[in-house]
Write a protein that holds these residues in place. Sequence first.
Motif, short mmCIF file in Angstrom:
data_model
loop_
_atom_site.label_atom_id
_atom_site.label_comp_id
_atom_site.label_asym_id
_atom_site.label_seq_id
_atom_site.Cartn_x
_atom_site.Cartn_y
_atom_site.Cartn_z
N PHE A 121 -14.01 0.66 -30.27
CA PHE A 121 -13.36 1.70 -29.48
C PHE A 121 -12.86 2.81 -30.39
CE2 PHE A 121 -10.27 -1.54 -30.52
CZ PHE A 121 -9.18 -0.84 -30.99
N ASP A 122 -12.58 3.94 -29.77
CA ASP A 122 -11.99 5.07 -30.47
C ASP A 122 -10.86 5.61 -29.61
OD1 ASP A 122 -13.29 6.51 -28.47
OD2 ASP A 122 -14.91 7.18 -29.78
N SER A 123 -10.41 6.80 -29.88
CA SER A 123 -9.29 7.36 -29.11
C SER A 123 -9.63 7.55 -27.64
CB SER A 123 -8.83 8.69 -29.74
OG SER A 123 -9.88 9.63 -29.72
N SER A 124 -10.90 7.49 -27.30
CA SER A 124 -11.28 7.57 -25.89
C SER A 124 -10.72 6.41 -25.08
CB SER A 124 -12.80 7.60 -25.75
OG SER A 124 -13.32 8.75 -26.37
N ALA A 125 -10.51 5.27 -25.72
CA ALA A 125 -9.90 4.13 -25.04
C ALA A 125 -8.49 4.49 -24.60
CB ALA A 125 -9.88 2.91 -25.95
N LEU A 126 -7.78 5.25 -25.41
CA LEU A 126 -6.43 5.71 -25.02
C LEU A 126 -6.53 6.65 -23.83
CD1 LEU A 126 -4.81 6.45 -28.49
CD2 LEU A 126 -4.45 4.46 -27.02
N ALA A 127 -7.51 7.53 -23.84
CA ALA A 127 -7.70 8.45 -22.72
C ALA A 127 -7.96 7.69 -21.43
CB ALA A 127 -8.83 9.42 -23.01
N VAL A 128 -8.75 6.63 -21.52
CA VAL A 128 -9.03 5.80 -20.33
C VAL A 128 -7.75 5.12 -19.85
CG1 VAL A 128 -10.22 3.71 -19.55
CG2 VAL A 128 -11.47 5.47 -20.82
N LEU A 129 -6.97 4.58 -20.77
CA LEU A 129 -5.72 3.92 -20.38
C LEU A 129 -4.75 4.91 -19.76
CD1 LEU A 129 -5.22 1.46 -23.35
CD2 LEU A 129 -5.76 0.89 -20.98
N LEU A 130 -4.68 6.10 -20.31
CA LEU A 130 -3.79 7.11 -19.74
C LEU A 130 -4.26 7.56 -18.36
CD1 LEU A 130 -3.02 9.18 -22.96
CD2 LEU A 130 -1.49 7.60 -21.76
N ALA A 131 -5.57 7.63 -18.17
CA ALA A 131 -6.11 7.97 -16.85
C ALA A 131 -5.78 6.86 -15.86
CB ALA A 131 -7.62 8.18 -16.94
N CYS A 132 -5.88 5.64 -16.30
CA CYS A 132 -5.55 4.50 -15.45
C CYS A 132 -4.07 4.54 -15.08
CB CYS A 132 -5.89 3.20 -16.19
SG CYS A 132 -5.73 1.72 -15.19
N ARG A 133 -3.23 4.86 -16.04
CA ARG A 133 -1.80 4.98 -15.79
C ARG A 133 -1.52 6.08 -14.77
NH1 ARG A 133 2.39 8.25 -17.59
NH2 ARG A 133 4.42 7.21 -17.72
N ARG A 134 -2.17 7.24 -14.94
CA ARG A 134 -1.97 8.34 -13.99
C ARG A 134 -2.34 7.93 -12.57
NH1 ARG A 134 -3.98 11.42 -18.13
NH2 ARG A 134 -6.11 11.32 -17.33
N GLU A 135 -3.47 7.24 -12.43
CA GLU A 135 -3.92 6.80 -11.11
C GLU A 135 -2.93 5.78 -10.53
OE1 GLU A 135 -6.19 8.11 -9.32
OE2 GLU A 135 -7.24 9.28 -10.83
N ALA A 136 -2.45 4.88 -11.36
CA ALA A 136 -1.49 3.88 -10.89
C ALA A 136 -0.20 4.54 -10.42
CB ALA A 136 -1.19 2.87 -12.01
N LEU A 137 0.33 5.44 -11.21
CA LEU A 137 1.58 6.10 -10.84
C LEU A 137 1.39 6.97 -9.60
CD1 LEU A 137 3.03 7.06 -14.35
CD2 LEU A 137 3.57 5.08 -12.92
N ALA A 138 0.24 7.61 -9.48
CA ALA A 138 -0.03 8.43 -8.30
C ALA A 138 -0.08 7.58 -7.04
CB ALA A 138 -1.35 9.19 -8.47
N ALA A 139 -0.47 6.30 -7.20
CA ALA A 139 -0.54 5.38 -6.07
C ALA A 139 0.78 4.63 -5.87
CB ALA A 139 -1.68 4.39 -6.28
N GLY A 140 1.80 4.98 -6.67
CA GLY A 140 3.11 4.34 -6.55
C GLY A 140 3.15 2.93 -7.13
N LYS A 141 2.30 2.67 -8.11
CA LYS A 141 2.22 1.34 -8.70
C LYS A 141 2.66 1.39 -10.16
CE LYS A 141 -1.64 0.21 -5.71
NZ LYS A 141 -2.95 -0.40 -5.60
N ALA A 142 3.20 0.27 -10.64
CA ALA A 142 3.55 0.14 -12.05
C ALA A 142 2.26 -0.05 -12.85
CB ALA A 142 4.48 -1.05 -12.25
N PHE A 143 2.34 0.19 -14.15
CA PHE A 143 1.17 0.09 -15.02
C PHE A 143 1.55 -0.61 -16.32
CE2 PHE A 143 -1.27 1.81 -18.61
CZ PHE A 143 -2.55 1.39 -18.24
N ALA A 144 0.67 -1.48 -16.79
CA ALA A 144 0.87 -2.16 -18.07
C ALA A 144 -0.50 -2.53 -18.65
CB ALA A 144 1.73 -3.40 -17.89
N VAL A 145 -0.50 -2.86 -19.93
CA VAL A 145 -1.73 -3.23 -20.64
C VAL A 145 -1.56 -4.64 -21.21
CG1 VAL A 145 -3.28 -2.66 -22.55
CG2 VAL A 145 -2.17 -0.84 -21.25
N ARG A 146 -2.59 -5.44 -21.04
CA ARG A 146 -2.57 -6.81 -21.56
C ARG A 146 -3.66 -6.96 -22.61
NH1 ARG A 146 -3.37 -10.59 -17.01
NH2 ARG A 146 -1.12 -10.39 -16.83
#
Length: 89
Positions: free
Chosen positions: A41-66
Amino acid sequence: MVTLPAVLTHAVAAGFTDGLKQAVLSQPGEVVADASALQEFDSSALAVLLACRREALAAGKAFAVRGAPARLGQLARLYGVADLIPAAA
């Protein structure tokens, strides 16, 4: 749970994010991104995680990484986004 692939580089990140919104919306509660399979992976993995976080927050959901590899955490700290991708309990 949103499972990240073993390879998440710039070349594949855009394709992975195409289905991200639907994957987040299908989660019943907290959205957990499982990063344990990440090997290449490269920094694009961070971009994907941040996009996932944005979608989660927009849907009113908490976000975490395991299962984030140590190197991913190092990249997150380097780019100043570590606080935005919290580890799952």
